[in-house]
Structures are given as structure tokens and as C-alpha cells.
Scaffold this motif. Structure first.
Motif, mmCIF file in Angstrom:
data_model
loop_
_atom_site.group_PDB
_atom_site.id
_atom_site.type_symbol
_atom_site.label_atom_id
_atom_site.label_comp_id
_atom_site.label_asym_id
_atom_site.label_seq_id
_atom_site.Cartn_x
_atom_site.Cartn_y
_atom_site.Cartn_z
ATOM 1 N N GLN A 147 0.474 -1.505 -0.100
ATOM 2 C CA GLN A 147 -0.409 -0.323 0.250
ATOM 3 C C GLN A 147 1.175 1.263 0.244
ATOM 4 O O GLN A 147 0.649 2.196 -0.289
ATOM 5 C CB GLN A 147 -0.939 0.093 1.190
ATOM 6 N N ASN A 148 2.214 1.329 0.632
ATOM 7 C CA ASN A 148 2.939 1.983 0.751
ATOM 8 C C ASN A 148 3.536 2.763 -0.861
ATOM 9 O O ASN A 148 3.133 4.133 -1.293
ATOM 10 C CB ASN A 148 3.955 1.805 1.851
ATOM 11 N N ASP A 149 3.726 1.678 -1.332
ATOM 12 C CA ASP A 149 3.751 1.606 -2.948
ATOM 13 C C ASP A 149 3.158 2.618 -3.753
ATOM 14 O O ASP A 149 3.337 3.471 -4.442
ATOM 15 C CB ASP A 149 4.451 0.554 -3.848
ATOM 16 N N ASN A 151 0.821 4.597 -2.487
ATOM 17 C CA ASN A 151 0.354 5.998 -1.476
ATOM 18 C C ASN A 151 1.508 6.707 -2.183
ATOM 19 O O ASN A 151 1.038 7.992 -2.774
ATOM 20 C CB ASN A 151 0.066 5.701 -0.496
ATOM 21 N N ASN A 152 2.504 6.878 -2.278
ATOM 22 C CA ASN A 152 3.492 7.245 -3.186
ATOM 23 C C ASN A 152 3.801 6.407 -4.015
ATOM 24 O O ASN A 152 5.342 8.242 -4.469
ATOM 25 C CB ASN A 152 4.923 7.118 -1.886
#
Length: 414
Positions: A147-149, A151-152
């Protein structure tokens, strides 16, 4: 006293009956043998189909956009529909709490990739973290998109085993850079797919990165979902059909598509697809049962004929038994015992032979749609019950005839 010729006639009659009984026993045994082998083959087909469906997420439901075929609200047919992030968002808003897996993707069917001196043309797909489960793939090195990939909009990628072998040989690619259509991506994982090498030529990147880096805006190619597992196949099918109908109408309404325009939005439902294969498998197994039972019936007819001959040759013995007080019921039981004994022993031989053959040959058969042919306990018990019934049916008419013999007539028989 019997003379020598009479003894010879008796021995010849016994030998003749033994031969008939042996041949009839072979007929019954072959019937059970064929039935069990066919049922084992049917089970092997079922196992193969189930294994094949494990290559995708269980109960996977996919939506993709198409072209309208009907006029609606003043809009002409032939419009190309394009899913966007908002379509995925409205799907989650209405059905999010009912979903196990939820993913959107954007597919580039071809992309030029390179690392150092190595290069190749592979498909790359922008995905959500759940897409790994959609493909039922597994990570063998590193990790998958998270999910971080998303979001950013990170420039990270997960490559298939085949891409790894082509680009990096035996070297670990984790942390290395892979150029995809002129943009550098850091490799964070390697996956393997049970469907085979073709699926391992793919490369996955975050869908948000795909949309930003390659100028596709908020476009989406497919929406993929799975529902919670149900206790029975019928419940799963009903739930999946309800979901596809509901979400399909929601997407049609949002994109100004006629409610009955089936061409504008495509739907793939593996639960419905599985039903077609299971129905086909059911028909095959019913056909196998029919062939096996017909073969058994042929053996039963043979047993019945043998018992009629035996009854005729034992007419005097039966007459003596009845003259001494034997009841018709005891005569019937005597004949039925012999008939059931012949069919049961013959059937056991056929059953054990077929099970042994499946045990030995089954593991040697390798096929995408055929796996581990076997016969479960319930089927084995069914064949045993079938044997007893066959023996009873085969002996009933000869037994009824024997019970009807009058002692005075039987004692006069030569």
C-alpha cells in the motif's frame, strides 16, 4: 447303485456347470472392473479440473470495459467504454465490506525492458497489493507491491521467474534497476505462478505509478474481486450471480449504458465457469455409470441363466427336500445364497483388480486436466451394494421357479 456311465455323466455335468459359473463370474467381475475404472477416470478428470481452477483465485469475478451495442439516453451505440478509478471507488463503496480480494489493474500488453546488456519485450501491469492473490502467485524473493508503494507512486517492480532468468540468470535481482519503457524501476520481488512460464513473463508495478509515469491518467483495464467462501457450491453460485448483476448494473448506470446492454461491460465469473466443467464432469460420470451397469446387467443375465440350469439339473433334489418338509422360502433362500455368492465373489475380484490398477497406473498419468484417478469409500460401498442386489436379482427368478416345483413332479424327473 449308479453305474460307471452314470458317474461319468454326473462328473461331466459338474464340470460343465463349473465352466459356466466360471465364465459368468468373469462377466460379473469384468463389469465391476470396468465400472470402477471408469469411475476412477471420472474422479481423475474432476481432480484435474479442480486443480486447474486453483491457478486463479477461488471464485474470482472480473469486469472489463467493452463497446456499447444499444442506444441509450441519446447516446449512439458503438461507444468505447473506459473504466476509471471512480468505477473502482464506487464498487468498493457499495460492496467493499462483502469482498475478500479487491484489485484494479491497467495492462500494457508489451513493454521494452532492459538491464545492462540484457533486454526483452514483456507485458507489464499496474496493480494493487491484492493482485498477487488474484493470480494465485507466490513470492519467491523479496516482496510484492504494498500500500505504501501505491500511496507514494513508488517506482518499484516485481518480476516473474522467467524475466529473472532472462535478465539476471542465477543472480538475485533484488535491489537492481530494471528499465521499463525508458523509466528506471527498482526490483523489490520475484514471483512464481502455478499456471506456468507464460505468466512468469509478466512484470508488476504499482497502478498509481503506471497511471502517472505512462500518461494514462486514471484509466483502469480490469476490476477483480472475490467473495467469501460459502458452505455449498449452490450458495457460492447464487451469491456470485447476485454480485455480478448488482455491480454490473451499477457500472452501467455510472457510464450511461443501457441496463440490458451486455456488450458494453464484460464479466468473467470463475464460479459460473466451474459449473460448466462440473456439469460436464457429472455427465461423463453418469455415462460411465451407465456403461458399467450395462456390463454388470450382462453378467447378471448370465448368472440367472446359470442358476436356471442348476435348478433344472437339481429338480429331483429340490423335490426330495420339499417332500421331506422344506418350505418354499427355504428353497428360495438356498438358490439366492448361491446366486449372491457367485456375483459377490466375482465382483470382489473385479473390484480389487480395478483398485489395484488405479493405484499402480494412476500416479503415472500426467495431464493438465487429469489428476490422481481414485475411487472413494462411498463409491466402493455403492458397488458392493450393487453386487448384492445384482446377485439377488439374478437368483430371484430361478429361486421362484425352484420353489414352485411340485414334489411329485420333481421325483418323476429324469
Amino acid at each position: 447303485m449308479f453305474n460307471t456311465e452314470r458317474w461319468q455323466e454326473i462328473f461331466e455335468a459338474i464340470a460343465k456347470n463349473k465352466l459356466r459359473t466360471f465364465l459368468t463370474g468373469i462377466s460379473v467381475a469384468s463389469g465391476i472392473f470396468i465400472l470402477v475404472i471408469l469411475l476412477g477416470v471420472g474422479k481423475g478428470l474432476q481432480n484435474g479440473i479442480e486443480k486447474k481452477f486453483e491457478n486463479d483465485a477461488s471464485g474470482l469475478i472480473s469486469f472489463w470495459s467493452g463497446t456499447t451495442t444499444k442506444e441509450y439516453k441519446g447516446l449512439n451505440p458503438g461507444r468505447q467504454i473506459q473504466f476509471r478509478n471512480s468505477d473502482y471507488d464506487v464498487a468498493l463503496q457499495k460492496y467493499g465490506d462483502q469482498l475478500v480480494i479487491k484489485s484494479a489493474n491497467y495492462i500494457f500488453w508489451s513493454g521494452i525492458m532492459s538491464h545492462g546488456k540484457e533486454s526483452g519485450n514483456y507485458r507489464f501491469i499496474g496493480v494493487n497489493p491484492d493482485y498477487l492473490a488474484v493470480e494465485n502467485a507466490s513470492i519467491v524473493e523479496g516482496r510484492f507491491i504494498n500500500q505504501n508503494d501505491l500511496n507514494n507512486s513508488e517506482k518499484v517492480t516485481v518480476i516473474g521467474q522467467k524475466v529473472k532468468l532472462d535478465m539476471f540468470k542465477d543472480k538475485s535481482p533484488i535491489g537492481e534497476l530494471l528499465v521499463i519503457n525508458g523509466i528506471n524501476f527498482k526490483i523489490v520481488g520475484v514471483f512464481t505462478d502455478p499456471a506456468g512460464e507464460r505468466e512468469e513473463t509478466r512484470v508488476y508495478i504499482p497502478i498509481t505509478t503506471t497511471q502517472q509515469a505512462y500518461g494514462v491518467g486514471d484509466k483502469i483495464s480490469n476490476l477483480d474481486f472475490t467473495l467469501p467462501k460459502k458452505e455449498t457450491y449452490e450458495e457460492a453460485l447464487a451469491e456470485s450471480e447476485k454480485f455480478t448483476e448488482g455491480l454490473g448494473q451499477l457500472l452501467r448506470s455510472k457510464n450511461s449504458i443501457a441496463p440490458d446492454d451486455e456488450g458494453a461491460i464484460g464479466v468473467g465469473n470463475t464460479v459460473e465457469d466451474a459449473k460448466q466443467f462440473y456439469d460436464l464432469n457429472l455427465y461423463i460420470r453418469l455415462f460411465f455409470w451407465w456403461v458399467g451397469i450395462c456390463t454388470i446387467i450382462a453378467g447378471v443375465v448370465g448368472v440367472s441363466n446359470i442358476m436356471l440350469i442348476i435348478v433344472k439339473e437339481r429338480t429331483k433334489e429340490i423335490g426330495i427336500r420339499k417332500a421331506l418338509g422344506a418350505s418354499p422360502f427355504s428353497i428360495v433362500v438356498m438358490i439366492l445364497h448361491e446366486s449372491i455368492f457367485i456375483t459377490t465373489i466375482s465382483g470382489f475380484v473385479g473390484l480389487l483388480s480395478s483398485l489395484l490398477l488405479l493405484e499402480i497406473v494412476g500416479p503415472m498419468v500426467k495431464s493438465d486436466y487429469f489428476l490422481n484417478p481414485e475411487v472413494d469409500f462411498s463409491v466402493a460401498m455403492s458397488t458392493l451394494i450393487l453386487l448384492v442386489l445384482a446377485g439377488a436379482i439374478a437368483g430371484f427368478f430361478p429361486a421362484y421357479r425352484a420353489a414352485s416345483i411340485k414334489p411329485i413332479v420333481a421325483l418323476r424327473d429324469e
